[in-house]
Write a protein that holds these residues in place. Sequence first.
Motif, short mmCIF file in Angstrom:
data_model
loop_
_atom_site.label_atom_id
_atom_site.label_comp_id
_atom_site.label_asym_id
_atom_site.label_seq_id
_atom_site.Cartn_x
_atom_site.Cartn_y
_atom_site.Cartn_z
N SER A 56 0.83 -1.19 0.00
CA SER A 56 0.00 0.00 0.00
C SER A 56 0.87 1.24 0.00
CB SER A 56 -0.91 0.00 1.24
OG SER A 56 -0.11 0.01 2.41
N SER A 57 0.22 2.39 -0.29
CA SER A 57 0.96 3.64 -0.41
C SER A 57 1.65 4.03 0.90
CB SER A 57 0.02 4.76 -0.85
OG SER A 57 -1.05 4.89 0.08
N GLY A 72 9.56 -2.76 -0.44
CA GLY A 72 8.53 -2.44 0.53
C GLY A 72 7.51 -3.53 0.77
N LEU A 73 7.67 -4.67 0.12
CA LEU A 73 6.72 -5.77 0.28
C LEU A 73 6.82 -6.34 1.69
CD1 LEU A 73 4.83 -7.07 -1.92
CD2 LEU A 73 6.42 -9.01 -1.91
N ASP A 168 -3.90 -9.13 7.85
CA ASP A 168 -3.89 -7.73 7.42
C ASP A 168 -2.54 -7.05 7.63
OD1 ASP A 168 -6.62 -7.67 6.62
OD2 ASP A 168 -7.22 -7.53 8.73
N GLN A 169 -1.55 -7.80 8.09
CA GLN A 169 -0.25 -7.21 8.38
C GLN A 169 0.78 -7.44 7.28
OE1 GLN A 169 1.18 -8.28 12.34
NE2 GLN A 169 -0.92 -8.55 13.08
N TYR A 170 0.47 -8.31 6.31
CA TYR A 170 1.45 -8.68 5.29
C TYR A 170 0.80 -8.71 3.91
CZ TYR A 170 4.17 -10.14 9.35
OH TYR A 170 4.85 -10.15 10.54
N ASP A 171 1.66 -8.61 2.90
CA ASP A 171 1.22 -8.69 1.51
C ASP A 171 1.36 -10.09 0.94
OD1 ASP A 171 0.90 -5.73 1.21
OD2 ASP A 171 3.06 -5.77 1.55
N VAL A 172 2.41 -10.80 1.37
CA VAL A 172 2.69 -12.15 0.87
C VAL A 172 3.00 -13.07 2.04
CG1 VAL A 172 4.25 -13.57 -0.55
CG2 VAL A 172 3.57 -11.30 -1.34
N LEU A 278 3.29 -20.18 -1.72
CA LEU A 278 3.18 -18.74 -1.52
C LEU A 278 1.72 -18.35 -1.74
CD1 LEU A 278 5.86 -19.35 -3.55
CD2 LEU A 278 6.35 -17.00 -2.90
N ALA A 279 1.28 -17.30 -1.08
CA ALA A 279 -0.07 -16.79 -1.27
C ALA A 279 -0.10 -15.31 -0.93
CB ALA A 279 -1.07 -17.55 -0.39
N THR A 280 -0.94 -14.58 -1.61
CA THR A 280 -1.15 -13.18 -1.29
C THR A 280 -2.24 -13.07 -0.23
OG1 THR A 280 -2.84 -12.88 -2.99
CG2 THR A 280 -0.54 -12.53 -3.64
N ALA A 281 -2.32 -11.93 0.39
CA ALA A 281 -3.35 -11.72 1.42
C ALA A 281 -4.75 -11.84 0.82
CB ALA A 281 -3.16 -10.35 2.07
#
Length: 290
Positions: A56-57, A72-73, A168-172, A278-281
Amino acid sequence: LTTSFLFGLAVCSSFFLWKIHNNDPILSNSHLPHYHNVASAKAEFTKKSQTALLPSSSSTTSSASTSSILEGLRILVTIASFDFMQLPHLEEVLDGIRDLCYAGSKVDIVIYTTVVYPVAFIDMFNDRMRCTNPSPNSGLTTTMILKPNHIRLHLVDFHRQLFYERIDQYDVFIYTEDDIRISPTTVAAYLHETNRVESIVGAEHATDFNVGIVRYEYDFPENVVITDKTRHATENVTRVYWEHLGKPVFEKAVDKVEDEALSPYYIAMHLHHQGMYLATASLLKAWKER
């Protein structure tokens, strides 16, 4: 007279070189690899290829300043490591994950184990698992969680609850056993292909799939210590896909993906076990309801 001749020669030469530099298609500014032009091109490419899978931004300054899909991931990595039998491999796995921090990601590692690590081992990991990337968006932490050894194969189950507790704390999110090396290339390729699947079938239908890996090993000879005198023993060493040995491959080991839009580009293995995933949120949230 000689001075006038040399002065005229210098002026003509300067004019000639200036003309070539500005008009010649090879030497002109549009082709020379000036740093300013390269940076601009890279920023434009990043901006066009940026998707929802990027952080996120709040964790990045701007799309133009992002130089990598890993920058930033936020990544949570969990490792199942039952005892010390795979310790040399675990060290290699941790080295690969540490490289994610140097690629710009913020990485938290959680190792599930059933043995108490000696202080000497913990000191060794503390020394090795340092990331000096100065980027404020990068970082690296390592946590060990001790479980009773009677759980045996169920050691692989604990990461699932942790993933959803921190959804909700991670992207991957990455789960792996302690002998499968994961590199920044692995994660970047996963994100690229996940974006590609979504672009082909749409965001909703894309949750029916996940990009996987096919692991392999090298069939090094057993009971041979490789030295200068025995290195000839590795002449015929090859990659072995020992979980997918069926022949012919496209009848016994591999199938096309059962989706008309994806089948020209992707395959599915008969044996789905990978030892890591691997998985995205967003994918984990979609799967939670199934």
